[in-house]
Design an enzyme around this catalytic site. Structure first.
Site, PDB file in Angstrom:
ATOM      1  N   ASP A 149       0.839  -1.253   0.017  1.00  0.00           N
ATOM      2  CA  ASP A 149      -0.086   0.155  -0.012  1.00  0.00           C
ATOM      3  C   ASP A 149       0.837   1.182   0.090  1.00  0.00           C
ATOM      4  O   ASP A 149       0.444   2.321  -0.623  1.00  0.00           O
ATOM      5  CB  ASP A 149      -0.824   0.017   1.136  1.00  0.00           C
ATOM      6  N   GLY A 150       2.055   1.287   0.632  1.00  0.00           N
ATOM      7  CA  GLY A 150       2.971   2.265   0.873  1.00  0.00           C
ATOM      8  C   GLY A 150       3.303   2.865  -0.774  1.00  0.00           C
ATOM      9  O   GLY A 150       3.373   3.930  -0.988  1.00  0.00           O
TER      10      GLY A 150
ATOM     11  N   ASN B  27      -5.298   8.276   1.712  1.00  0.00           N
ATOM     12  CA  ASN B  27      -5.838   7.480   3.029  1.00  0.00           C
ATOM     13  C   ASN B  27      -6.550   8.613   3.878  1.00  0.00           C
ATOM     14  O   ASN B  27      -7.928   8.432   4.198  1.00  0.00           O
ATOM     15  CB  ASN B  27      -4.943   6.947   3.454  1.00  0.00           C
ATOM     16  N   GLU B  28      -5.781   9.452   4.349  1.00  0.00           N
ATOM     17  CA  GLU B  28      -6.246  10.447   5.283  1.00  0.00           C
ATOM     18  C   GLU B  28      -5.210  11.633   5.811  1.00  0.00           C
ATOM     19  O   GLU B  28      -4.290  11.476   5.239  1.00  0.00           O
ATOM     20  CB  GLU B  28      -6.465   9.478   6.673  1.00  0.00           C
TER      21      GLU B  28
ATOM     22  N   SER C 293      -7.497   1.141  12.620  1.00  0.00           N
ATOM     23  CA  SER C 293      -6.709   0.941  13.779  1.00  0.00           C
ATOM     24  C   SER C 293      -7.266   1.766  14.883  1.00  0.00           C
ATOM     25  O   SER C 293      -7.081   1.267  16.058  1.00  0.00           O
ATOM     26  CB  SER C 293      -5.207   1.030  13.510  1.00  0.00           C
TER      27      SER C 293
HETATM   28  P1  NAP Z   1       3.603   1.729   6.761  1.00  0.00           P
HETATM   29  O1  NAP Z   1       3.988   2.280   8.145  1.00  0.00           O
HETATM   30  O2  NAP Z   1       4.120   0.556   6.012  1.00  0.00           O
HETATM   31  O3  NAP Z   1       1.892   1.322   7.044  1.00  0.00           O
HETATM   32  C1  NAP Z   1       1.040   1.002   7.810  1.00  0.00           C
HETATM   33  C2  NAP Z   1       0.251  -0.357   7.390  1.00  0.00           C
HETATM   34  O4  NAP Z   1      -0.990   0.282   6.703  1.00  0.00           O
HETATM   35  C3  NAP Z   1       0.977  -1.285   6.340  1.00  0.00           C
HETATM   36  O5  NAP Z   1       0.658  -2.419   6.776  1.00  0.00           O
HETATM   37  C4  NAP Z   1       0.234  -0.697   5.037  1.00  0.00           C
HETATM   38  O6  NAP Z   1       0.139  -1.764   4.138  1.00  0.00           O
HETATM   39  C5  NAP Z   1      -1.198  -0.515   5.566  1.00  0.00           C
HETATM   40  N1  NAP Z   1      -2.229   0.461   4.761  1.00  0.00           N
HETATM   41  C6  NAP Z   1      -1.940   1.560   4.394  1.00  0.00           C
HETATM   42  N2  NAP Z   1      -2.962   2.079   3.575  1.00  0.00           N
HETATM   43  C7  NAP Z   1      -3.974   1.126   3.607  1.00  0.00           C
HETATM   44  C8  NAP Z   1      -5.259   0.995   3.490  1.00  0.00           C
HETATM   45  N3  NAP Z   1      -6.100   1.867   2.757  1.00  0.00           N
HETATM   46  N4  NAP Z   1      -5.924   0.070   3.954  1.00  0.00           N
HETATM   47  C9  NAP Z   1      -5.620  -0.924   4.746  1.00  0.00           C
HETATM   48  N5  NAP Z   1      -4.236  -0.885   5.255  1.00  0.00           N
HETATM   49  C10 NAP Z   1      -3.349   0.077   4.745  1.00  0.00           C
HETATM   50  O7  NAP Z   1       3.263   2.991   5.787  1.00  0.00           O
HETATM   51  P2  NAP Z   1       2.937   3.270   4.619  1.00  0.00           P
HETATM   52  O8  NAP Z   1       3.036   1.990   3.632  1.00  0.00           O
HETATM   53  O9  NAP Z   1       3.420   4.243   3.971  1.00  0.00           O
HETATM   54  O10 NAP Z   1       1.119   3.700   4.606  1.00  0.00           O
HETATM   55  C11 NAP Z   1       0.972   5.119   5.100  1.00  0.00           C
HETATM   56  C12 NAP Z   1      -0.326   4.725   5.966  1.00  0.00           C
HETATM   57  O11 NAP Z   1      -0.086   3.891   7.140  1.00  0.00           O
HETATM   58  C13 NAP Z   1      -1.076   5.841   6.353  1.00  0.00           C
HETATM   59  O12 NAP Z   1      -1.843   6.624   5.497  1.00  0.00           O
HETATM   60  C14 NAP Z   1      -2.033   5.299   7.388  1.00  0.00           C
HETATM   61  O13 NAP Z   1      -3.287   4.853   6.948  1.00  0.00           O
HETATM   62  C15 NAP Z   1      -1.375   4.009   7.919  1.00  0.00           C
HETATM   63  N6  NAP Z   1      -1.027   4.306   9.252  1.00  0.00           N
HETATM   64  C16 NAP Z   1      -1.498   3.377  10.264  1.00  0.00           C
HETATM   65  C17 NAP Z   1      -1.181   3.638  11.569  1.00  0.00           C
HETATM   66  C18 NAP Z   1      -1.924   2.447  12.448  1.00  0.00           C
HETATM   67  O14 NAP Z   1      -2.756   1.703  11.906  1.00  0.00           O
HETATM   68  N7  NAP Z   1      -1.772   2.598  13.662  1.00  0.00           N
HETATM   69  C19 NAP Z   1      -0.574   4.376  11.918  1.00  0.00           C
HETATM   70  C20 NAP Z   1       0.183   5.247  11.032  1.00  0.00           C
HETATM   71  C21 NAP Z   1       0.006   5.248   9.572  1.00  0.00           C
HETATM   72  P3  NAP Z   1       1.339  -2.369   3.180  1.00  0.00           P
HETATM   73  O15 NAP Z   1       2.220  -2.882   4.404  1.00  0.00           O
HETATM   74  O16 NAP Z   1       0.877  -2.958   2.022  1.00  0.00           O
HETATM   75  O17 NAP Z   1       2.315  -1.014   3.189  1.00  0.00           O
HETATM   76 MN    MN Z   2       3.976   0.056   4.021  1.00  0.00          MN
END
Ligand code: NAP
Ligand code: MN
Length: 268
Positions: free
Chosen positions: A52-53, A125-126, A170
Site C-alpha cells: 500500500d505504501g 487515505n487520510e 486501527s
Molecule cells: P506503513 O507504516 O508501512 O503502513 C502501515 C500499514 O498500513 C501497512 O501495513 C500498510 O500496508 C497499511 N495500509 C496503508 N494504507 C492502507 C489502507 N488504505 N487500507 C488498509 N491498510 C493500509 O506506511 P505506508 O505503507 O507508507 O502507509 C501509510 C499509511 O499507514 C497511512 O496513510 C495510514 O493509513 C497508515 N498508518 C496506520 C497506523 C496504524 O494503523 N496505527 C499508524 C500510522 C499510519 P502495506 O504493508 O501493504 O504497505
Molecule cells: Mn507500507
C-alpha cells in the site's frame, strides 16, 4: 507520442517487486503492449508493484494522475494491491478483453491557513491533525460552520472511504465502502472527563460538507498535519478546512466481490 498502448510499471525497490516487474514487463510485451519503467504521461494504465505504501507514493509522486491504477501486491498487507504476482496472466487477459470496471477513489483535500498564508494538501487515505512532540491538542471542530465539539486528545483522523481500512480502522473507525462519497472523523485517544468532553467515536460526514478544525490559540504552533503518513508542520495555524476533493484517482476493479473478499482475507 507513440501510437502503441503504453503501460507504466511503477515498482518499489525490493527484490520481490523488481522480480515481479521484470516478469510483468516480458508478459506485457508478449501481448503487444509497451511496458515503460519510466513514467510516461501517454500511458493508458499504471501498474504499481509493492504494498500500500508503494501505491500511495506512486500517486503522490506522479501528482494524482488521471491514468487508472492497478496494483500487484508484494508488500505486507496490500489492501489497495488486489492482484497477486501469481495472477499476472489472468490479469493481462482480462485487461485486454476489457473485462473490468474503473472505480473512483475519493480523495481528501485540506486547506491549511496560517496567519500569513494558506497551504493545500490532498490525501488518498487520510489527513491527521495531531500534536508535535506527543503533546495533547485542543481543537474546535465545526461541520458546515456548525460547532460540533471542542476536542481534546491526541488528534483527529479525517479519512477517505479507501483510507477507512488504514489508520482509521486501527483507531476504531468504521469501514466505509469506497463508492460512498464521504469523509470520516475519528478521534485519537479522546479525553472525556469533567474537565474535557470529546466525542468518543467517529462520525461519517457527507461528501459535500466542510469540516473546519481550529486549534486553540495556545496550540497554534504545536500542530502536526500528517498526509498519508507524511508530516507537515506550519507556524501559526488558524484553521484547517477538510473536504472531499472534487478530483479523484481511478483504479481497475475486476470483480464486484473483490472488496469484501479482500477485506476478509486481509483483516480476519
Ligand atoms: P506503513 O507504516 O508501512 O503502513 C502501515 C500499514 O498500513 C501497512 O501495513 C500498510 O500496508 C497499511 N495500509 C496503508 N494504507 C492502507 C489502507 N488504505 N487500507 C488498509 N491498510 C493500509 O506506511 P505506508 O505503507 O507508507 O502507509 C501509510 C499509511 O499507514 C497511512 O496513510 C495510514 O493509513 C497508515 N498508518 C496506520 C497506523 C496504524 O494503523 N496505527 C499508524 C500510522 C499510519 P502495506 O504493508 O501493504 O504497505
Ligand atoms: Mn507500507
Amino acid at each position: 507520442m507513440s501510437n502503441g498502448r503504453i503501460i507504466n510499471i511503477i515498482s518499489n525497490k525490493n527484490y520481490e517487486s523488481r522480480k515481479t516487474a521484470r516478469l510483468l514487463s516480458v508478459k506485457l510485451a508478449d501481448k503487444g503492449l509497451i511496458p515503460s519503467e519510466a513514467y510516461d504521461k501517454d500511458a493508458e494504465l499504471n501498474i504499481c508493484i509493492g504494498g500500500d505504501g508503494a501505491f500511495l507514493r506512486a500517486i503522490h509522486r506522479n501528482a494524482f494522475p488521471q491514468i487508472p491504477f492497478v496494483g500487484i501486491n508484494t508488500g505486507h498487507l496490500g489492501f489497495f494491491q488486489e492482484i497477486s504476482p501469481k495472477e499476472i496472466d489472468s490479469f493481462i487477459d482480462r485487461y485486454l478483453k476489457g473485462d473490468y470496471k474503473t472505480e473512483n477513489i475519493f480523495l481528501v483535500d485540506a486547506k491549511v491557513c496560517t496567519k500569513s498564508k494558506c497551504f493545500y494538501l490532498t490525501g488518498i487515505n487520510e489527513i491527521v491533525i495531531k500534536g508535535v512532540k506527543s503533546k495533547i491538542v485542543h481543537l474546535e471542530v465545526y461541520i458546515d460552520n456548525n460547532h460540533l465539539e471542542r476536542f481534546s486528545g491526541d488528534g483527529l483522523i479525517v479519512s477517505t472511504p479507501a483510507g477507512s481500512t488504514g489508520y482509521n480502522f486501527s483507531a476504531g473507525g468504521s469501514i466505509v465502502y469506497p463508492s460512498l462519497p464521504s469523509l470520516q472523523i475519528t478521534p485519537l485517544a479522546p479525553i472525556s472527563s469533567s474537565a474535557y468532553r470529546s466525542l468518543p467515536n467517529s462520525a461519517i460526514i457527507p461528501g459535500g460538507s466542510i469540516i473546519m478544525i481550529k486549534p486553540e490559540y495556545r496550540y497554534e504552533n504545536s500542530i502536526l498535519v500528517v498526509n498519508d503518513g507524511m508530516e507537515f508542520k506550519y507556524e501559526g495555524i488558524v484553521s484547517i478546512d477538510l473536504t472531499l476533493s472534487p478530483n479523484s484517482i481511478y483504479k481497475l476493479n475486476f470483480s464486484k466481490d473483490m472488496y469484501w473478499n479482500n477485506l476478509k482475507s486481509k483483516f480476519l
